[in-house]
Design an enzyme around this catalytic site. Structure first.
Site, PDB file in Angstrom:
ATOM      1  N   SER A   1      34.705  48.190  40.784  1.00 28.85           N
ATOM      2  CA  SER A   1      35.841  48.002  39.875  1.00 28.85           C
ATOM      3  C   SER A   1      37.108  47.576  40.604  1.00 28.85           C
ATOM      4  CB  SER A   1      36.108  49.276  39.074  1.00 28.85           C
ATOM      5  OG  SER A   1      36.575  50.321  39.902  1.00 28.85           O
TER       6      SER A   1
ATOM      7  N   LYS B   1      41.803  53.492  41.100  1.00 30.70           N
ATOM      8  CA  LYS B   1      42.366  52.412  40.294  1.00 30.70           C
ATOM      9  C   LYS B   1      43.816  52.167  40.721  1.00 30.70           C
ATOM     10  CE  LYS B   1      38.920  51.744  37.306  1.00 30.70           C
ATOM     11  NZ  LYS B   1      37.928  52.502  38.101  1.00 30.70           N
TER      12      LYS B   1
END
Length: 217
Positions: free
Chosen positions: A136, A173
């Site tokens: 990701s 993230k």
């Protein structure tokens, strides 16, 4: 070591200094803006030339996929992805593998091993290494299996890459706050961003301060 042109040397120095300051390489767009290139494609051509000369390695499809392979002999800064070297100051850091739901990230059962790293690799001293799972954050140059160096922190500025706990899950993230809303941004268009809903259990476990490539582990 290969001989670099003056422009190639400048770009190499920018990459090295950006990694030293932030823990991550610059994007093509950032390189283009720094040197006044008309587009990121011009930066890409210079990066490919550096790769051909063997001083960097490029990860296809990742905007920050630039890895230093060597450092200039007049620099004391080692490659940020190097294995520990004899004769330099070492840090012993816990390597965190999978994190069980609801338990502290540095709980003993999460520690795969203690790992030694070169202290001069990091501008900020990390508290632990976290093994990355998934792709990701690919476009930030963070790949599956890499070891993310993390400084423990409960607060972080906008745009920082963080380790966050959301409910029972721990994720890496980029943090984005807009007004009272929190969003965790993926650096890969194949993944959706995570919006933290009001009242949802959320906390920061730390801020990324560097990266060790997974090869050799």
């Amino acid at each position: 070591m290969a001989t670099l042109t003056p422009r190639q040397q400048q770009i190499f120095d920018l990459i090295r200094n950006t990694i030293r300051r932030t823990g991550f390489p610059p994007t093509r767009a950032e390189i283009a803006a720094e040197f006044g290139f008309s587009s990121p494609n011009a930066a890409e051509e210079h990066l490919r030339a550096l790769a051909r000369k063997g001083v960097i390695e490029l990860t296809p499809g990742a905007s920050r996929g630039i890895r230093l392979k060597v450092a200039h002999s007049d620099s004391e800064m080692p490659d940020q992805f190097s294995l520990p070297m004899a004769g330099v100051m070492q840090l012993t850091l816990p390597l965190v593998g999978r994190v069980a739901a609801g338990s502290p990230i540095l709980a003993a059962e999460h520690i795969d091993r203690q790992y030694q790293v070169d202290a001069s690799v990091f501008d900020e001293r990390p508290d632990y290494l976290l093994r990355v799972r998934g792709l990701s954050m690919r476009d930030a140059g963070i790949l599956d299996g890499d070891l993310l160096a993390v400084r423990r922190a409960s607060e972080a500025a906008n745009g920082k890459i963080v380790v966050a706990r959301l409910g029972d899950d721990v994720t890496v993230k980029r943090l984005q706050r807009r007004g009272g809303h929190i969003e965790l941004i993926a650096e890969n268009p194949d993944f959706t961003n995570i919006i933290v809903e009001p009242g949802e259990e959320f906390s920061l476990e730390g801020i990324a301060v560097g990266l060790i490539r997974s090869s050799g582990f």
